[in-house]
Design an enzyme around this catalytic site. Structure first.
Site, PDB file in Angstrom:
ATOM      1  N   LYS A 111      41.889  49.221  29.069  1.00 10.44           N
ATOM      2  CA  LYS A 111      41.299  49.636  30.346  1.00 10.44           C
ATOM      3  C   LYS A 111      40.496  50.915  30.215  1.00 10.44           C
ATOM      4  CE  LYS A 111      42.894  47.855  34.624  1.00 10.44           C
ATOM      5  NZ  LYS A 111      44.057  47.609  35.439  1.00 10.44           N
ATOM      6  N   LYS A 194      39.947  37.810  29.123  1.00 13.59           N
ATOM      7  CA  LYS A 194      40.888  37.229  30.084  1.00 13.59           C
ATOM      8  C   LYS A 194      40.203  36.994  31.437  1.00 13.59           C
ATOM      9  CE  LYS A 194      43.969  40.100  31.681  1.00 13.59           C
ATOM     10  NZ  LYS A 194      44.994  41.120  31.796  1.00 13.59           N
ATOM     11  N   LYS A 197      40.873  39.018  38.299  1.00 15.09           N
ATOM     12  CA  LYS A 197      40.388  39.119  39.680  1.00 15.09           C
ATOM     13  C   LYS A 197      39.504  40.331  39.872  1.00 15.09           C
ATOM     14  CE  LYS A 197      45.118  39.971  40.976  1.00 15.09           C
ATOM     15  NZ  LYS A 197      45.557  41.097  40.170  1.00 15.09           N
TER      16      LYS A 197
HETATM   17  P1  TYM Z   1      48.247  41.077  37.766  1.00 12.51           P
HETATM   18  O1  TYM Z   1      48.001  41.381  39.195  1.00 12.51           O
HETATM   19  O2  TYM Z   1      47.190  41.429  36.778  1.00 12.51           O
HETATM   20  O3  TYM Z   1      48.536  39.522  37.571  1.00 12.51           O
HETATM   21  C1  TYM Z   1      49.576  38.863  38.264  1.00 12.51           C
HETATM   22  C2  TYM Z   1      50.192  37.811  37.350  1.00 12.51           C
HETATM   23  O4  TYM Z   1      49.176  36.911  36.884  1.00 12.51           O
HETATM   24  C3  TYM Z   1      49.206  36.840  35.456  1.00 12.51           C
HETATM   25  N1  TYM Z   1      47.813  36.711  34.981  1.00 12.51           N
HETATM   26  C4  TYM Z   1      47.396  35.745  34.166  1.00 12.51           C
HETATM   27  N2  TYM Z   1      48.029  34.707  33.586  1.00 12.51           N
HETATM   28  C5  TYM Z   1      47.287  33.888  32.792  1.00 12.51           C
HETATM   29  N3  TYM Z   1      45.952  34.056  32.580  1.00 12.51           N
HETATM   30  C6  TYM Z   1      45.281  35.083  33.135  1.00 12.51           C
HETATM   31  N4  TYM Z   1      43.982  35.249  32.938  1.00 12.51           N
HETATM   32  C7  TYM Z   1      46.000  35.991  33.981  1.00 12.51           C
HETATM   33  N5  TYM Z   1      45.648  37.104  34.689  1.00 12.51           N
HETATM   34  C8  TYM Z   1      46.776  37.520  35.276  1.00 12.51           C
HETATM   35  C9  TYM Z   1      49.808  38.166  35.003  1.00 12.51           C
HETATM   36  O5  TYM Z   1      50.382  38.049  33.731  1.00 12.51           O
HETATM   37  C10 TYM Z   1      50.819  38.417  36.093  1.00 12.51           C
HETATM   38  O6  TYM Z   1      52.016  37.736  35.809  1.00 12.51           O
HETATM   39  N6  TYM Z   1      51.386  44.518  35.971  1.00 12.51           N
HETATM   40  C11 TYM Z   1      51.314  43.295  36.747  1.00 12.51           C
HETATM   41  C12 TYM Z   1      51.894  43.434  38.138  1.00 12.51           C
HETATM   42  C13 TYM Z   1      53.286  43.929  38.190  1.00 12.51           C
HETATM   43  C14 TYM Z   1      54.468  43.227  37.799  1.00 12.51           C
HETATM   44  C15 TYM Z   1      55.554  44.100  38.095  1.00 12.51           C
HETATM   45  C16 TYM Z   1      54.685  41.984  37.244  1.00 12.51           C
HETATM   46  C17 TYM Z   1      53.698  45.147  38.662  1.00 12.51           C
HETATM   47  N7  TYM Z   1      55.070  45.258  38.634  1.00 12.51           N
HETATM   48  C18 TYM Z   1      56.906  43.715  37.821  1.00 12.51           C
HETATM   49  C19 TYM Z   1      56.011  41.602  36.963  1.00 12.51           C
HETATM   50  C20 TYM Z   1      57.096  42.471  37.249  1.00 12.51           C
HETATM   51  C21 TYM Z   1      49.850  42.923  36.891  1.00 12.51           C
HETATM   52  O7  TYM Z   1      48.944  43.699  36.752  1.00 12.51           O
HETATM   53  O8  TYM Z   1      49.653  41.665  37.297  1.00 12.51           O
END
Ligand code: TYM
Length: 331
Positions: A111, A194, A197
């Site tokens: 990032k 990847k 969003k």
């Molecule tokens: P975030 O908002 O980026 O994404 C939410 C979930 O979607 C999955 N994901 C993907 N899976 C497959 N292919 C992709 N291109 C893709 N993009 C996103 C992510 O792996 C995630 O499961 N850090 C986390 C949010 C978070 C969290 C937590 C998750 C905060 N606290 C506690 C689990 C437990 C995040 O940025 O997700």
């Protein structure tokens, strides 16, 4: 019953990767686990968010999760900032985690690139708050996409160090639940990046509020190469865009990548993309339509989130109070 925690950042409209990597799994896991699903608005502000947009996106995400099948009556759906236990435990964990551990986080390094100094301190300690999200509930299973694996490993390191430092067995081990297919869905414009969003190009992703026409257009324009589809998985290795589309097809149809290739071997991308569009529309369109209908009543969504936060507090507050006692805070 084992407890699940997972989260999503309200930094945009959830995309197909979020769905295949996480949300679809969340819906199924509701049958076997006690589940908490969290809109992590505190994580979102580790990079600048326009306040009005943050609110709108939080409601939009809640609507999409409800439309996808998250059940707020039997499980818990809430936004992170409404439960102070996350911030309290996040601070304690920032004091447990070592700077060296945080320096190794690949998401942070990706990032910030070379421009490290200009980013928020919050972005740096992002994984300690994530560990707190999970452990404030003593959740043991965390369904996530492949990109979150390192963060879960760090959460385990933090839990272990806490247990060791304070001579306790307080925190359990956490297990990441990563789906076997499409655990990392790639951008439609660049098969080495990847799907995200927050990617500046909306053409790079399929959003869960896209119409059938949007989806058809994005898949038609998705980058591919000019060779026909091969017959073996190994032949996809040097073709990341082709591989991505085949994996999405496999994940949506419930068929293995080998079988998808058997079906389409020798075909050009034209007919394959048409079939893929049908599959994506059949999955996304009903969710998008239901979500739009939820969004007509934002007060109803706010009530669901408020109720979820009350239920979440009832679990997290006693756990985090116990942690505060262990640490030596006067309560
Ligand atoms: P975030 O908002 O980026 O994404 C939410 C979930 O979607 C999955 N994901 C993907 N899976 C497959 N292919 C992709 N291109 C893709 N993009 C996103 C992510 O792996 C995630 O499961 N850090 C986390 C949010 C978070 C969290 C937590 C998750 C905060 N606290 C506690 C689990 C437990 C995040 O940025 O997700």
């Amino acid at each position: 019953m084992p407890r699940i925690f997972s989260g999503i950042q309200p930094t945009g409209i959830p995309q197909l990767g979020n769905y295949l990597g996480a949300i679809r799994n969340w819906v199924h896991l509701q049958e076997e686990f006690e589940c908490l699903f969290c809109l992590v608005d505190m994580h979102a502000i580790t990079v600048w968010q326009d306040p009005a947009k943050l609110k709108e996106q939080t409601l939009q995400q809640a609507a999409i999760l409800l439309a996808a099948g998250i059940n707020p009556d039997q499980h818990i759906l809430f936004n992170q900032s409404a439960v102070s236990a996350h911030a309290r435990l996040g601070w304690i964990f920032s004091c447990i985690a070592r700077i060296g551990w945080l320096n190794r986080m690949t998401q942070f390094k990706d990032k910030v690139g070379k421009d490290r100094e200009k980013h928020s301190a919050g972005l740096y300690v992002y994984p300690t708050l994530m560990a707190a999200d999970i452990l404030a509930y003593k959740a043991t299973h965390v369904p996530v996409g492949d990109d979150q694996k390192q963060h879960i490993e760090l959460a385990n390191d933090i839990a272990q160090k806490f247990n060791y430092d304070y001579q306790t067995e307080f925190f359990p081990q956490i297990k990441a639940l990563i789906p076997p297919a499409a655990a990392r869905v790639m951008s439609l414009r660049d098969g080495t990046k990847k799907m995200s969003k927050s990617d500046p190009s909306a053409q790079s992703r399929i959003e869960l509020l896209d119409t059938a026409d949007d989806i058809a257009q994005k898949i038609r324009r998705a980058k591919t190469d000019s060779n026909p589809l091969p017959g073996t998985v190994a032949a996809l290795n040097e073709r990341p865009e082709a591989r991505n589309l085949v994996e999405i097809y496999a994940a949506l149809s419930g068929v293995s990548v080998d079988n998808v290739l058997l079906q389409f071997e020798g075909n050009g991308f034209g007919p394959f993309k048409e079939k893929l569009t049908e599959l994506v529309v059949a999955t996304i369109d009903p969710i998008a339509q239901k979500a739009r209908s939820y969004l007509k009543d934002p007060d109803h969504i706010k009530t669901i989130l408020h109720t979820g936060a009350e239920k979440a507090k009832a679990i997290a507050d006693p756990i985090v109070e116990e942690v505060e006692k262990i640490v030596g805070f006067i309560r």
